[in-house]
Design a protein around this motif. Sequence first.
Motif, short mmCIF file in Angstrom:
data_model
loop_
_atom_site.label_atom_id
_atom_site.label_comp_id
_atom_site.label_asym_id
_atom_site.label_seq_id
_atom_site.Cartn_x
_atom_site.Cartn_y
_atom_site.Cartn_z
N GLY A 229 9.76 -22.27 37.25
CA GLY A 229 10.91 -22.70 36.48
C GLY A 229 11.85 -23.59 37.28
O GLY A 229 12.51 -24.48 36.73
N ALA A 230 11.87 -23.37 38.60
CA ALA A 230 12.77 -24.13 39.45
C ALA A 230 12.21 -25.48 39.87
O ALA A 230 12.95 -26.47 39.94
N VAL A 231 10.89 -25.54 40.16
CA VAL A 231 10.35 -26.75 40.81
C VAL A 231 9.51 -27.62 39.89
O VAL A 231 9.18 -28.75 40.27
N ALA A 232 9.15 -27.14 38.71
CA ALA A 232 8.25 -27.92 37.85
C ALA A 232 8.96 -28.56 36.67
O ALA A 232 8.33 -29.02 35.72
N ARG A 233 10.28 -28.64 36.71
CA ARG A 233 11.04 -29.12 35.55
C ARG A 233 10.84 -30.61 35.29
O ARG A 233 10.84 -31.04 34.15
#
Length: 297
Positions: free
Chosen positions: A45-49
């Motif tokens: 959720g944090a790095v693949a946005r």
Amino acid sequence: MRIGIFDRVGDVERTASDLRAAARDGVDSYWLTQAFGTDTLTVLGAVARDLPGLRVGTAVVPVQPRHPMALAQQALTANLLVGGRLALGVGPSHPSVVEPCWGVPYDRPVRYMREYLEALNGALTQRVRFRGEVLTARGDLDIPGAPVPPVLVAALGPRMLELTGALADGTITWMVGPRTLRELTVPALRRAAARAGRPDPEIVAALPVCVTDDVPAARAAAEAELEWYGTLPSYRAMLDREGCETPGRLALIGSADRVAARIGALAGLGVTTFAAKILGTRAERAAGRALVADLAR
């Protein structure tokens, strides 16, 4: 057949860099394991946005320590963050983890997974009313605009495959070779999905890959790295079905052309996505990564 990468979360910044590189290279998907380190759904959720071309997935979240409503809440939130590109892989883990680490009996895992999937499927719609023998899930979630991710199960044996075909969107396998995929995994899953009136299931097959010109050394290294999997009963059963004495025998090792041919052959077995777990020295990993990028184009 789509091409992906299978890996674990180590350093979060390095994982973010690896996902960005995969997206730039046109790789279809990136699958991350879940163990006792950094939480995979949180990381995704944090790095693949901001990677709109890359599908991301868990491979897999063990079900015993997370109530299905809690997992649905987390998965829906992560899927909202990544714009609907999440695939939620779940699995029953192993007795050697479930019982001593979480204090939960590893009793009738197919029954437990059946109830879990029924509750999880309801919770992912944000309204669930389920009561089973061992699980209860009742309540409404409130995550506006969150797309429902497809659910894939780490199904290995016949009964788990039948359950997966009936209640999930597909499977993601590890330590499952081409003979087993052809003779058991794909036909069993498709039959169960057809009986349940569901679409053809997604079949993600993850296997170790090493592109090298020193096959004996690479094979020895793979045997050492993968040895532990042969001690787990569920993987041991898959290795025995495949006729492999050791996990390292399943690794796709050799020249780029040789490895590419073996990967390509999986498409004819019904595999919809191949996910490469890239092994080897720094140079071999770079060669494996280049092969994955070539195959993804």
